[in-house]
Design a protein around this motif. Sequence first.
Motif, PDB file in Angstrom:
ATOM      1  N   VAL A  63       0.798  -1.033   0.096  1.00 53.93           N
ATOM      2  CA  VAL A  63       0.015   0.088  -0.010  1.00 53.93           C
ATOM      3  C   VAL A  63       0.759   1.146   0.108  1.00 53.93           C
ATOM      4  N   PHE A  64       0.738   2.196  -0.983  1.00 50.64           N
ATOM      5  CA  PHE A  64       1.635   3.328  -1.090  1.00 50.64           C
ATOM      6  C   PHE A  64       0.624   4.361  -0.502  1.00 50.64           C
ATOM      7  N   VAL A  65       1.019   5.295   0.405  1.00 46.83           N
ATOM      8  CA  VAL A  65       0.378   6.455   0.869  1.00 46.83           C
ATOM      9  C   VAL A  65       1.305   7.476   0.766  1.00 46.83           C
ATOM     10  N   PHE A  66       0.754   8.517   0.183  1.00 45.52           N
ATOM     11  CA  PHE A  66       1.169   9.815  -0.378  1.00 45.52           C
ATOM     12  C   PHE A  66       0.713  10.728   0.201  1.00 45.52           C
ATOM     13  N   PRO A  67       1.016  11.128   1.222  1.00 46.07           N
ATOM     14  CA  PRO A  67       0.780  12.704   2.204  1.00 46.07           C
ATOM     15  C   PRO A  67       0.701  13.880   1.287  1.00 46.07           C
ATOM     16  N   LEU A  68      -0.279  14.750   1.166  1.00 44.96           N
ATOM     17  CA  LEU A  68      -0.607  15.945   0.404  1.00 44.96           C
ATOM     18  C   LEU A  68      -1.113  17.028   1.321  1.00 44.96           C
ATOM     19  N   PRO A  69      -0.527  18.120   1.092  1.00 43.16           N
ATOM     20  CA  PRO A  69      -0.996  19.476   1.756  1.00 43.16           C
ATOM     21  C   PRO A  69      -2.372  19.630   1.349  1.00 43.16           C
ATOM     22  N   GLY A  70      -3.102  20.371   1.982  1.00 43.52           N
ATOM     23  CA  GLY A  70      -4.582  20.749   1.863  1.00 43.52           C
ATOM     24  C   GLY A  70      -4.672  21.503   0.573  1.00 43.52           C
ATOM     25  N   GLU A  71      -3.798  22.461   0.097  1.00 46.57           N
ATOM     26  CA  GLU A  71      -3.951  23.118  -1.037  1.00 46.57           C
ATOM     27  C   GLU A  71      -3.476  22.614  -2.375  1.00 46.57           C
ATOM     28  N   CYS A  72      -3.035  21.299  -2.200  1.00 49.05           N
ATOM     29  CA  CYS A  72      -2.554  20.402  -3.351  1.00 49.05           C
ATOM     30  C   CYS A  72      -3.488  19.814  -4.059  1.00 49.05           C
ATOM     31  N   ALA A  73      -3.336  19.624  -5.503  1.00 48.81           N
ATOM     32  CA  ALA A  73      -4.222  18.773  -6.259  1.00 48.81           C
ATOM     33  C   ALA A  73      -3.561  17.669  -6.918  1.00 48.81           C
ATOM     34  N   LEU A  74      -3.950  16.624  -6.948  1.00 47.07           N
ATOM     35  CA  LEU A  74      -3.127  15.281  -7.738  1.00 47.07           C
ATOM     36  C   LEU A  74      -4.015  15.267  -9.014  1.00 47.07           C
ATOM     37  N   CYS A  75      -3.304  15.227 -10.169  1.00 48.36           N
ATOM     38  CA  CYS A  75      -4.265  15.004 -11.523  1.00 48.36           C
ATOM     39  C   CYS A  75      -3.884  13.661 -11.904  1.00 48.36           C
ATOM     40  N   HIS A  76      -2.646  13.040 -11.767  1.00 49.58           N
ATOM     41  CA  HIS A  76      -2.529  11.402 -12.288  1.00 49.58           C
ATOM     42  C   HIS A  76      -1.450  10.964 -11.282  1.00 49.58           C
ATOM     43  N   PHE A  77      -1.558   9.378 -11.132  1.00 49.88           N
ATOM     44  CA  PHE A  77      -0.835   8.770 -10.138  1.00 49.88           C
ATOM     45  C   PHE A  77      -0.781   7.444 -10.968  1.00 49.88           C
ATOM     46  N   SER A  78       0.748   6.924 -11.171  1.00 46.20           N
ATOM     47  CA  SER A  78       0.801   5.812 -11.916  1.00 46.20           C
ATOM     48  C   SER A  78       1.947   4.764 -11.103  1.00 46.20           C
ATOM     49  N   ALA A  79       1.923   3.620 -11.542  1.00 49.16           N
ATOM     50  CA  ALA A  79       3.133   2.889 -10.991  1.00 49.16           C
ATOM     51  C   ALA A  79       3.633   1.678 -12.019  1.00 49.16           C
ATOM     52  N   LYS A  80       4.705   1.777 -12.239  1.00 47.70           N
ATOM     53  CA  LYS A  80       5.187   0.738 -13.206  1.00 47.70           C
ATOM     54  C   LYS A  80       5.733  -0.551 -12.635  1.00 47.70           C
ATOM     55  N   LEU A  81       5.141  -1.715 -12.892  1.00 46.66           N
ATOM     56  CA  LEU A  81       5.399  -3.250 -12.414  1.00 46.66           C
ATOM     57  C   LEU A  81       6.015  -3.855 -13.405  1.00 46.66           C
ATOM     58  N   GLY A  82       7.426  -3.773 -13.728  1.00 46.47           N
ATOM     59  CA  GLY A  82       7.991  -4.361 -14.764  1.00 46.47           C
ATOM     60  C   GLY A  82       7.744  -3.572 -16.164  1.00 46.47           C
ATOM     61  N   ASP A  83       7.199  -4.402 -17.155  1.00 42.90           N
ATOM     62  CA  ASP A  83       6.538  -3.726 -18.009  1.00 42.90           C
ATOM     63  C   ASP A  83       5.333  -3.204 -17.916  1.00 42.90           C
TER      64      ASP A  83
END
Length: 75
Positions: free
Chosen positions: A30-50
């Motif tokens: 489980v990957f937890v990425f803390p962000l400050p309240g004023e931030c926005a996240l528009c994309h998140f991905s992880a590469k596992l091998g190919d």
Amino acid sequence: AVDVRVQGHVATVTSTLLYVNGEERPLEAVFVFPLPGECALCHFSAKLGDTEVVAKLQDKQKVNHLNDTDLCLHV
């Protein structure tokens, strides 16, 4: 490695992390990425091998089981 690009009032940050599984069997993480309240996240991905796994982002007000400032990606 971290790459930051700023255009006007918007900063795009790309962070590359490398994790190696030293075990003989696959691991669940489980990957937890803390962000400050004023931030926005528009994309998140992880590469596992190919394979690239792209997170389905949700409005934080609709996700009751997460902390207001955390995004969890279950891979």
